[in-house]
Enzyme design. Structure first.
Site, PDB file in Angstrom:
ATOM      1  N   GLU A 183       0.820  -1.224   0.000  1.00  0.00           N
ATOM      2  CA  GLU A 183       0.000   0.000   0.000  1.00  0.00           C
ATOM      3  C   GLU A 183       0.848   1.266   0.000  1.00  0.00           C
ATOM      4  OE1 GLU A 183      -2.720  -0.557   3.261  1.00  0.00           O
ATOM      5  OE2 GLU A 183      -3.727  -2.239   2.294  1.00  0.00           O
ATOM      6  N   GLU A 243      -6.522  -9.788  -3.338  1.00  0.00           N
ATOM      7  CA  GLU A 243      -7.259  -9.936  -2.079  1.00  0.00           C
ATOM      8  C   GLU A 243      -8.752  -9.747  -2.311  1.00  0.00           C
ATOM      9  OE1 GLU A 243      -5.629  -7.435   1.020  1.00  0.00           O
ATOM     10  OE2 GLU A 243      -3.590  -7.622   0.252  1.00  0.00           O
TER      11      GLU A 243
END
Length: 579
Positions: free
Chosen positions: A348, A455
């Site tokens: 991220e 994910e």
């Protein structure tokens, strides 16, 4: 026809060729083309502009009007290209607009080309309805001196007029635009694009030719085809509960050959106390995976979110942080070197910048370089959320993702790195903006790098199963996507967002969808009979197969192994069989 009784010889040839399937009559093909380069000239409008009036400004500014403050005008470049310019702007949304009618249930793809008179800025397409309701549909970094492509879109859950606006934070510069398009698709057409994509990128036509050594065709030969391994990675996250729950193990192993550990490899799990590393759980999970032929993605080495550090790391000085981060990098990557199919290196790092704030703007580049040096044969992923899920988050949009990606690629020490794109794909509750998802995959695919949905999940919703299927199909059918891992699971393992099985390991509706797709995306046993030419034509999903040919008169039988892959060359196999 006379056959030898002592020796039975079958010539069994297979030809592989790509299947190019056509869409249904009257269906509009989707244009997957995209460029991330800043171009000297804009390309022509996709779909001829769709429902946009005067998309290339061949009729001056007809169909366009001023929104907010400022002026608009048509200009002509030195090479004769006509484009629209908004000047004297005072607010981000000031500029040009056009009103169009959207219809409930339709999917609209948008594209346009943008340039600024000075500097660079993010330009967004915005759909305005019901007064002040604004829906952002896509973003691009526009610059001075060249044209950049914006792709995006909107799924209409309403029927009403909307005004198409364009937003840039710096209103002091001129906004230039050209080659607009807004193309509507029905859901049936959209599904046909997905089906066509599967035929083009996930399957190939295979021809089996069964003949006698004298080249006589063996009409009526039976060809049985069994897939032994699917080529497309489709997997599911697992967590520590699998180590102590036999039912969870059985449930998982019967379905999946790819996984990511949800938390067990993360720094805050393996080093809760400084200097005291503990890999007991992740080691045990990796062994379980290996014992069952399950490939594992490494998640993650470092995390750029300050709140996701081990508690003792958060307040360290820059020098101490650099020291312990290097220890972490060396420890976890060296421990699992060569045992994983991927690493999420600095998780991220588009949204967050904990390490950049502490250690300098090149921190991500430094750590990608170090991970590559430690484990050079493993794919190194950038892994981010909201890049394709949520068009309102322009900070993590494809254009910003690519900007960060390029910075890493340009850092010394990353030459030769197997860099890849990880899109978390955590979708919020409700109808997904599938137009934004596809356009984002188009843009990211233009990098030429592998893309995985890493994910995939969806927040609870009465139509969760239906919407989650739509997301998974979109990923599977897109030519740029090379794998999908879901962050979902059974209730007994603690999953509570996207549940696949209840406390008794009975499927939820979403679990039924996933099982259906697992079955659909693998080629089950198939039996075919050779025609008068000794030929069997069949479409197979890419993967490994065991093929058995038998002739009913001679009773000759031979089993062979083949691999159907994208981009293979034609292959001929001769098989001799004894009676």
């Amino acid at each position: 026809m006379k056959f030898a009784t002592e020796l039975c010889i079958l010539l069994f040839t297979t030809s592989f060729f790509l299947l190019i399937s056509g869409l249904e009559v009257n269906s509009i093909s989707y244009d997957y083309s995209a460029t991330i380069q800043c171009m000297r000239k804009p390309q022509r409008a996709q779909y001829g502009g769709g429902i946009i009036v005067n998309p290339g400004f061949d009729h001056n500014i007809e169909g366009w009007r001023v929104f907010g403050n400022g002026t608009i005008e048509e200009r002509v470049s030195s090479d004769g290209n006509r484009f629209l310019v908004a000047s004297n702007r005072t607010q981000p949304l000031d500029g040009f607009s056009q009103k169009v009618q959207l219809k409930r249930g339709m999917i609209y793809t948008f594209s346009g080309w943008f340039q600024l008179s000075e500097g660079s800025d993010i330009v967004s397409v915005v759909f305005k309805r019901n007064g002040d309701e604004l829906v952002r549909g896509g973003h691009v970094i526009a610059k001075r001196g060249c044209w950049s492509l914006l792709k995006g879109g909107i799924v209409a859950n309403f029927s009403s007029p909307v005004e198409i606006l364009f937003e840039s934070e710096n209103p002091t510069v001129e906004l230039w635009a050209d080659s607009f398009s807004l193309q509507p698709f029905t859901r049936k057409q959209w599904r046909s694009h997905q089906d066509d994509g599967v035929e083009r990128v996930r399957k190939s036509r295979v021809r089996f030719h069964v003949t006698h050594p004298n080249k006589t065709a063996l009409e009526g030969a039976t060809v049985v085809i069994k897939q032994t391994k699917a080529d497309f990675p489709f997997g599911c996250a697992m967590n520590r509960h699998i180590l102590t729950n036999n039912e969870y193990q059985k449930w998982f192993v019967s379905r999946f050959k790819y996984t990511t550990f949800t938390n067990e490899m993360k720094w805050y799990s393996t080093e809760k106390i400084p200097g005291q590393e503990n890999y007991t759980i992740s080691d045990a999970m990796l062994k379980l995976a290996k014992d069952n032929g399950i490939s594992v993605r490494g998640h993650n080495i470092l995390w750029d979110n300050g709140n996701r550090q081990p508690q003792w790391v958060k307040s360290l000085s820059p020098d101490k942080l650099r020291e312990v981060a290097d220890i972490r990098m060396n420890s976890v990557v060296s421990r699992y070197k060569g045992q994983l199919i991927a690493w999420d290196v600095v998780n991220e790092n588009v949204h967050f910048h904990f390490f950049e704030d502490k250690l300098g703007s090149n921190a991500s580049g430094v750590y990608y370089s170090k991970a590559y040096q430690l484990d050079p044969k493993t794919n190194m992923f950038m892994n981010e959320y909201n890049t394709i899920e949520y068009s309102g988050d322009k900070g993590a949009s494809p254009t910003n993702f690519i900007r960060k990606l390029k910075k890493i690629q340009q850092f010394p020490g990353t030459d030769g790195i197997s860099l890849a794109i990880g899109l978390q794909s955590h979708f919020a509750s409700g109808q997904p903006n599938i137009a934004y998802m596809r356009s984002g995959l188009d843009l990211l695919g233009a990098t030429g790098l592998p893309i995985w949905l890493t994910e995939a999940s969806m927040d609870p919703h009465p139509k969760q199963a239906e919407y989650f299927e739509e997301i998974l199909r979109e990923g599977y059918s897109h030519p740029a996507v090379q794998g999908i891992i879901m962050f979902v699971g059974p209730e007994q393992a603690g999953f509570n967002s996207t549940l696949l099985a209840d406390a008794d390991f009975q499927n939820t509706p979403t679990g039924d969808i996933v099982d259906k797709l697992i079955h659909e995306w693998e080629t089950g046993p198939q039996t075919a009979i050779a025609d008068s030419r000794g030929i069997v034509d069949i479409s197979l999903r890419h993967g490994d197969y065991e093929v058995t040919a038998t002739h009913p008169l001679t009773k000759c039988s031979k089993t062979m192994k083949i691999s159907a892959r994208k981009g293979f060359s034609m292959e001929t196999i001769h098989v001799k069989m004894h009676a």
